[in-house]
Write a protein that holds these residues in place. Structure first.
Motif, PDB file in Angstrom:
ATOM      1  N   LEU A 113     -27.020 -10.745  13.458  1.00  0.00           N
ATOM      2  CA  LEU A 113     -27.451 -11.005  12.083  1.00  0.00           C
ATOM      3  C   LEU A 113     -27.524  -9.712  11.284  1.00  0.00           C
ATOM      4  O   LEU A 113     -27.026  -9.632  10.148  1.00  0.00           O
ATOM      5  CB  LEU A 113     -28.814 -11.699  12.086  1.00  0.00           C
ATOM      6  CG  LEU A 113     -29.486 -11.883  10.716  1.00  0.00           C
ATOM      7  CD1 LEU A 113     -28.625 -12.773   9.817  1.00  0.00           C
ATOM      8  CD2 LEU A 113     -30.894 -12.460  10.884  1.00  0.00           C
ATOM      9  N   PHE A 114     -28.129  -8.676  11.858  1.00  0.00           N
ATOM     10  CA  PHE A 114     -28.279  -7.412  11.138  1.00  0.00           C
ATOM     11  C   PHE A 114     -26.913  -6.767  10.886  1.00  0.00           C
ATOM     12  O   PHE A 114     -26.704  -6.138   9.839  1.00  0.00           O
ATOM     13  CB  PHE A 114     -29.185  -6.461  11.920  1.00  0.00           C
ATOM     14  CG  PHE A 114     -30.589  -6.967  12.077  1.00  0.00           C
ATOM     15  CD1 PHE A 114     -31.144  -7.837  11.158  1.00  0.00           C
ATOM     16  CD2 PHE A 114     -31.373  -6.578  13.162  1.00  0.00           C
ATOM     17  CE1 PHE A 114     -32.446  -8.315  11.299  1.00  0.00           C
ATOM     18  CE2 PHE A 114     -32.665  -7.035  13.313  1.00  0.00           C
ATOM     19  CZ  PHE A 114     -33.210  -7.909  12.384  1.00  0.00           C
ATOM     20  N   ALA A 115     -26.001  -6.900  11.836  1.00  0.00           N
ATOM     21  CA  ALA A 115     -24.657  -6.345  11.650  1.00  0.00           C
ATOM     22  C   ALA A 115     -23.947  -7.048  10.496  1.00  0.00           C
ATOM     23  O   ALA A 115     -23.260  -6.399   9.688  1.00  0.00           O
ATOM     24  CB  ALA A 115     -23.851  -6.485  12.940  1.00  0.00           C
ATOM     25  N   ARG A 116     -24.113  -8.367  10.393  1.00  0.00           N
ATOM     26  CA  ARG A 116     -23.485  -9.110   9.295  1.00  0.00           C
ATOM     27  C   ARG A 116     -24.094  -8.731   7.952  1.00  0.00           C
ATOM     28  O   ARG A 116     -23.385  -8.591   6.947  1.00  0.00           O
ATOM     29  CB  ARG A 116     -23.628 -10.615   9.538  1.00  0.00           C
ATOM     30  CG  ARG A 116     -22.770 -11.148  10.679  1.00  0.00           C
ATOM     31  CD  ARG A 116     -22.645 -12.654  10.621  1.00  0.00           C
ATOM     32  NE  ARG A 116     -23.940 -13.313  10.773  1.00  0.00           N
ATOM     33  CZ  ARG A 116     -24.479 -13.676  11.944  1.00  0.00           C
ATOM     34  NH1 ARG A 116     -23.822 -13.397  13.077  1.00  0.00           N
ATOM     35  NH2 ARG A 116     -25.638 -14.278  12.010  1.00  0.00           N
ATOM     36  N   ILE A 117     -25.422  -8.547   7.915  1.00  0.00           N
ATOM     37  CA  ILE A 117     -26.080  -8.139   6.665  1.00  0.00           C
ATOM     38  C   ILE A 117     -25.615  -6.749   6.248  1.00  0.00           C
ATOM     39  O   ILE A 117     -25.339  -6.502   5.066  1.00  0.00           O
ATOM     40  CB  ILE A 117     -27.610  -8.182   6.824  1.00  0.00           C
ATOM     41  CG1 ILE A 117     -28.084  -9.619   7.043  1.00  0.00           C
ATOM     42  CG2 ILE A 117     -28.295  -7.587   5.589  1.00  0.00           C
ATOM     43  CD1 ILE A 117     -29.572  -9.739   7.333  1.00  0.00           C
ATOM     44  N   ASP A 118     -25.504  -5.837   7.210  1.00  0.00           N
ATOM     45  CA  ASP A 118     -24.984  -4.495   6.928  1.00  0.00           C
ATOM     46  C   ASP A 118     -23.606  -4.575   6.270  1.00  0.00           C
ATOM     47  O   ASP A 118     -23.334  -3.920   5.253  1.00  0.00           O
ATOM     48  CB  ASP A 118     -24.869  -3.690   8.229  1.00  0.00           C
ATOM     49  CG  ASP A 118     -25.998  -2.686   8.394  1.00  0.00           C
ATOM     50  OD1 ASP A 118     -26.981  -2.772   7.639  1.00  0.00           O
ATOM     51  OD2 ASP A 118     -25.905  -1.823   9.281  1.00  0.00           O
ATOM     52  N   ALA A 119     -22.730  -5.371   6.879  1.00  0.00           N
ATOM     53  CA  ALA A 119     -21.361  -5.494   6.363  1.00  0.00           C
ATOM     54  C   ALA A 119     -21.352  -6.134   4.981  1.00  0.00           C
ATOM     55  O   ALA A 119     -20.526  -5.762   4.125  1.00  0.00           O
ATOM     56  CB  ALA A 119     -20.518  -6.312   7.332  1.00  0.00           C
ATOM     57  N   ALA A 120     -22.268  -7.059   4.734  1.00  0.00           N
ATOM     58  CA  ALA A 120     -22.340  -7.702   3.420  1.00  0.00           C
ATOM     59  C   ALA A 120     -22.802  -6.715   2.347  1.00  0.00           C
ATOM     60  O   ALA A 120     -22.328  -6.742   1.211  1.00  0.00           O
ATOM     61  CB  ALA A 120     -23.286  -8.902   3.479  1.00  0.00           C
ATOM     62  N   ILE A 121     -23.726  -5.830   2.718  1.00  0.00           N
ATOM     63  CA  ILE A 121     -24.249  -4.845   1.757  1.00  0.00           C
ATOM     64  C   ILE A 121     -23.217  -3.772   1.444  1.00  0.00           C
ATOM     65  O   ILE A 121     -23.002  -3.410   0.273  1.00  0.00           O
ATOM     66  CB  ILE A 121     -25.535  -4.191   2.297  1.00  0.00           C
ATOM     67  CG1 ILE A 121     -26.662  -5.221   2.398  1.00  0.00           C
ATOM     68  CG2 ILE A 121     -25.972  -3.024   1.404  1.00  0.00           C
ATOM     69  CD1 ILE A 121     -27.914  -4.701   3.082  1.00  0.00           C
TER      70      ILE A 121
END
Length: 333
Positions: A113-121
């Motif tokens: 989840l955190f990796a996906r949020i990082d990539a989204a930001i």
């Protein structure tokens, strides 16, 4: 409730929690206490050296005698500061025990989840941006920066927090450091249980960060330390345990910014702290320790903790008839 009383109760609560941890090994704890005792001796020696240099700079005729007189005249400050120093050492031992136990309470689950949020930001995994902009020399600089300079600044920050001439600031700073380690480093880290990019493939079988780990030279301190932590995962002891979100590395130096701003406003000292933390933030992502989100969440939590520590410090100290105060004076009824 005064900051000192709150600190005592807060430490006591987490000490009881640490004693209840099944992984608690008194031999490992005793070994870690011995190592920290050696560190405390060095911190005290550094503090004495700094005090001596300050006195020598004033060209006193008898620096040693002046230093002893200064210590005697400020004995309440140095006594309280010494107690705070021991309290922070105890706090670190408690934290280490709880950190090792956290994944057994809430197993790692949040890394994808955190990796996906990082990539989204950032539009892609942030480490790809830093590695695109920074070459091998910068990687080695960040690797060295993440260890020795951070250790030196942490020691200086600790001494400043414990022995500052402004005792209200000292109590607030020590309380904020303790709150940060437990609220951010234990409570939030347990709820947001994650291992970090370097460990994604091991714990999840997902090769998302395989290119990152492959790009880091094997002789980097970060790479060797990450391997050591993985080999000793679940084993009690000082300096062990894996946890990514939120980032305590970032939280500590974000707190330093708040402390600097409280003392110096927008002066150069505060901006030096900002530059230092910015470098730590980049290094934490570049070396695979953290997601960028780890540092962002830490930033959102440190401000309220600094405010809370100040609010607790401003509360009046409970007084009871006939009870002796901190400085050895009888408290009025």
């Amino acid at each position: 409730m005064a900051a000192r009383i709150f600190l005592l109760c807060f430490l006591g609560l987490h000490l009881l929690a640490a004693l209840a941890v099944p992984q608690m090994d008194i031999r490992n704890v005793a070994s870690a206490v011995w190592l920290q005792a050696l560190l405390l001796v060095w911190l005290v020696l550094i503090g004495v050296a700094v005090l001596f240099m300050q006195i020598a700079r004033k060209r006193a005729r008898h620096p040693a005698r002046t230093m002893l007189r200064t210590i005697r005249c400020n004995r309440a400050r140095f006594l309280e500061g010494s107690v705070f120093l021991v309290a922070l050492a105890l706090m670190m031992q408690i934290y280490m025990v709880l950190k090792v136990a956290m994944p057994t309470i809430v197993p790692f689950y949040a890394d994808p989840l955190f990796a996906r949020i990082d990539a989204a930001i950032f539009g892609q995994d942030p480490w790809r941006i830093s590695h695109m902009l920074l070459g091998p020399g910068a990687t080695r600089f960040l690797d060295g920066f993440y260890t020795t300079p951070c250790l030196v600044v942490t020691m200086g920050m600790t001494l400043w927090a414990c022995f500052s001439r402004d005792r209200a600031f000292s109590r607030r700073a020590v309380l904020a450091i303790t709150l940060s380690w437990f609220v951010i480093g234990v409570w939030a880290a347990t709820l947001l249980s994650s291992a970090g990019p370097a460990y994604m493939q091991h714990f999840y079988g997902e090769p998302r960060f395989a290119a990152l780990t492959a790009s880091l030279p094997a002789d980097l301190t970060a790479v060797r330390t990450q391997a050591y932590l993985l080999e000793n995962f679940g084993a009690p002891g000082f300096g062990k345990g894996i946890s990514a979100m939120p980032s305590m590395h970032n939280a500590l130096y974000l707190l330093l910014i708040w402390m600097m701003h409280d003392r110096f406003g927008n002066a150069w000292q505060t901006w030096c702290a900002v530059a230092f933390e910015a470098t730590v933030f980049v290094a934490s992502v570049h070396l695979g320790w953290h997601y960028a989100l780890d540092g962002i969440v830490s930033a959102l939590m440190v401000g309220p903790i600094w405010w809370m520590a100040g609010a607790i410090e401003r509360l009046p100290t409970p007084r009871w008839p006939g009870v002796t105060g901190w400085a050895g004076k009888r408290q009025p009824a």
